[in-house]
Scaffold this active site. Sequence first.
Site, mmCIF file in Angstrom:
data_model
loop_
_atom_site.group_PDB
_atom_site.id
_atom_site.type_symbol
_atom_site.label_atom_id
_atom_site.label_comp_id
_atom_site.label_asym_id
_atom_site.label_seq_id
_atom_site.Cartn_x
_atom_site.Cartn_y
_atom_site.Cartn_z
ATOM 1 N N TYR A 157 0.848 -1.199 0.000
ATOM 2 C CA TYR A 157 0.000 0.000 0.000
ATOM 3 C C TYR A 157 0.879 1.244 0.000
ATOM 4 O O TYR A 157 0.664 2.174 -0.782
ATOM 5 C CB TYR A 157 -0.950 0.011 1.213
ATOM 6 C CG TYR A 157 -1.763 1.280 1.279
ATOM 7 C CD1 TYR A 157 -2.757 1.534 0.330
ATOM 8 C CD2 TYR A 157 -1.522 2.251 2.261
ATOM 9 C CE1 TYR A 157 -3.483 2.718 0.357
ATOM 10 C CE2 TYR A 157 -2.245 3.431 2.294
ATOM 11 C CZ TYR A 157 -3.229 3.664 1.338
ATOM 12 O OH TYR A 157 -3.932 4.849 1.358
ATOM 13 N N LYS A 161 1.346 4.458 -2.732
ATOM 14 C CA LYS A 161 1.184 5.878 -2.414
ATOM 15 C C LYS A 161 2.495 6.649 -2.638
ATOM 16 O O LYS A 161 2.452 7.835 -2.965
ATOM 17 C CB LYS A 161 0.640 6.050 -0.988
ATOM 18 C CG LYS A 161 -0.831 5.609 -0.864
ATOM 19 C CD LYS A 161 -1.760 6.438 -1.770
ATOM 20 C CE LYS A 161 -3.209 6.041 -1.669
ATOM 21 N NZ LYS A 161 -4.109 6.906 -2.452
HETATM 22 P P1 NDP Z 1 -13.388 4.466 1.016
HETATM 23 O O1 NDP Z 1 -13.226 2.991 1.017
HETATM 24 O O2 NDP Z 1 -14.437 5.059 1.867
HETATM 25 O O3 NDP Z 1 -13.577 4.984 -0.478
HETATM 26 C C1 NDP Z 1 -12.843 4.448 -1.547
HETATM 27 C C2 NDP Z 1 -13.520 4.827 -2.855
HETATM 28 O O4 NDP Z 1 -12.740 4.307 -3.945
HETATM 29 C C3 NDP Z 1 -14.910 4.255 -2.979
HETATM 30 O O5 NDP Z 1 -15.778 5.228 -3.477
HETATM 31 C C4 NDP Z 1 -14.751 3.124 -3.983
HETATM 32 O O6 NDP Z 1 -15.941 3.005 -4.744
HETATM 33 C C5 NDP Z 1 -13.620 3.675 -4.854
HETATM 34 N N1 NDP Z 1 -12.924 2.617 -5.577
HETATM 35 C C6 NDP Z 1 -12.149 1.635 -5.053
HETATM 36 N N2 NDP Z 1 -11.715 0.827 -6.026
HETATM 37 C C7 NDP Z 1 -12.205 1.315 -7.204
HETATM 38 C C8 NDP Z 1 -12.115 0.912 -8.556
HETATM 39 N N3 NDP Z 1 -11.419 -0.159 -8.925
HETATM 40 N N4 NDP Z 1 -12.744 1.655 -9.502
HETATM 41 C C9 NDP Z 1 -13.453 2.734 -9.138
HETATM 42 N N5 NDP Z 1 -13.595 3.166 -7.885
HETATM 43 C C10 NDP Z 1 -12.976 2.454 -6.928
HETATM 44 O O7 NDP Z 1 -11.956 5.032 1.431
HETATM 45 P P2 NDP Z 1 -11.367 6.544 1.510
HETATM 46 O O8 NDP Z 1 -12.386 7.549 1.202
HETATM 47 O O9 NDP Z 1 -10.657 6.624 2.787
HETATM 48 O O10 NDP Z 1 -10.285 6.466 0.355
HETATM 49 C C11 NDP Z 1 -10.182 7.419 -0.680
HETATM 50 C C12 NDP Z 1 -8.713 7.646 -1.000
HETATM 51 O O11 NDP Z 1 -8.078 8.206 0.146
HETATM 52 C C13 NDP Z 1 -7.916 6.398 -1.348
HETATM 53 O O12 NDP Z 1 -7.064 6.676 -2.426
HETATM 54 C C14 NDP Z 1 -7.115 6.127 -0.082
HETATM 55 O O13 NDP Z 1 -5.913 5.437 -0.354
HETATM 56 C C15 NDP Z 1 -6.859 7.541 0.372
HETATM 57 N N6 NDP Z 1 -6.491 7.714 1.773
HETATM 58 C C16 NDP Z 1 -7.305 7.257 2.775
HETATM 59 C C17 NDP Z 1 -6.948 7.428 4.088
HETATM 60 C C18 NDP Z 1 -7.746 6.898 5.216
HETATM 61 O O14 NDP Z 1 -7.217 6.763 6.336
HETATM 62 N N7 NDP Z 1 -9.033 6.595 5.030
HETATM 63 C C19 NDP Z 1 -5.719 8.151 4.438
HETATM 64 C C20 NDP Z 1 -4.934 8.575 3.306
HETATM 65 C C21 NDP Z 1 -5.328 8.377 2.037
HETATM 66 P P3 NDP Z 1 -16.627 1.635 -5.209
HETATM 67 O O15 NDP Z 1 -16.252 0.574 -4.226
HETATM 68 O O16 NDP Z 1 -18.081 1.970 -5.232
HETATM 69 O O17 NDP Z 1 -16.067 1.410 -6.576
HETATM 70 C C1 8X3 Z 2 -4.191 5.624 4.679
HETATM 71 C C2 8X3 Z 2 -3.533 6.028 5.942
HETATM 72 O O1 8X3 Z 2 -1.914 5.269 7.716
HETATM 73 O O2 8X3 Z 2 -3.680 3.742 7.123
HETATM 74 O O3 8X3 Z 2 -3.466 6.031 3.581
HETATM 75 O O4 8X3 Z 2 -1.858 4.091 5.637
HETATM 76 S S1 8X3 Z 2 -2.706 4.691 6.615
#
Ligand code: NDP
Ligand code: 8X3
Length: 257
Positions: A157, A161
Amino acid sequence: MKNLEKKIVFITGASSGIGKSCAIEFAKQKANLILTARREERLKVLANELENKYNIKTLCIKIDIRNYEDVESMYNKLSEDWKKIDILVNNAGLARGLDKFYTGRLSDWNEMIDTNIKGLLNVSRIIVPQMVERQTGHIINIGSTAGHEVYTFGNVYSATKFAVKALSQSFRLDVLDKGIKVSSIDPGMVYTEFSKVRFDGDTERADNVYKGITPLSPDDVAEAVLFCATRSDNVNINEIILTPVQQASSSQVYRKN
Ligand code: NDP
Ligand code: 8X3
C-alpha cells in the site's frame, strides 16, 4: 476565493468517504459534477440529493478505473460540454491486508497496484489531454502519509502511495507549460470505509484502527481539496499533508485509553 460555479469536476471514488465529501464540497460551490465509482446506486442517491439541494447538474457513471478501455469508452460517450473537465479528483483507491511482504496475498497486491497506480494513470491519461488542449485545468491526487513514510506491514500500500507522490511530481513537470495545476492531498488516518475494505469487512478490526484517537473526517480532507481548487489562477498548492492531532507520523499515534 476562486468561483467554481458551473466548473466541471470529475471525481473518482465518489460513492464513499473522501470522494463523497469532495462531491458535497464542490456542489456547495455550484460546480457541476461527474461522480464515478463501481457502486452506482450510491452515486445516484448522492447525485439526486446534491442536484436538489444545490441546483447543480450531475452525471453518475459506473466505472472500474482498473480497466483502461472502459475509462476510455466512458469518456468518449460524454457530450462535448461534459468532456471539458476543469478539475479531476483522483481519489479512488484502497488498501488490502496488513501483512509482511513474504506472506502477503498476490491478489491484494494486484488490486492495490491496479487501482491506486494504474487506475489513477488510466483516468489521467484519458481526461488530461483536453486540459492540455484548452491550456487550463487542475489535477488533484489523493495521496497519503503512507506515501511519505512506510509503516510496519504497510509495504505494498505504501509503495502505491509513494508512486502517487512520484506521479504528482511528474505530472507537474509534464504540464508545466500548459497552465494546468497539480496538487497532492496526503492525509493520515481518516475515518471512512478504508479500514473495513482493508480488512475484508471485519468491522471490529477496522474500528480498532481508530481506537482512542479522533481521526480526520472525510470532510476535513475535502476542505483541503477545496482549498487547493479555489486559489487564484497563478497559485498552485503542490502538496498538503494533514493528520489527526494525535498522529505525528504513520506509526506514531497517541491513543487515549
Ligand atoms: P473508502 O473505502 O471510503 O472509499 C474508496 C472509494 O474508492 C470508494 O468510493 C470506492 O468506490 C472507490 N474505488 C475503489 N476501487 C475502485 C475501482 N477499482 N474503480 C473505481 N472506484 C474504486 O476510502 P477513503 O475515502 O478513505 O479512500 C479514498 C482515497 O483516500 C484512497 O485513495 C485512499 O488510499 C486515500 N487515503 C485514505 C486514508 C484513510 O485513512 N481513510 C488516508 C490517506 C489516504 P466503489 O467501491 O463503489 O467502486
Ligand atoms: C491511509 C492512511 O496510515 O492507514 O493512507 O496508511 S494509513
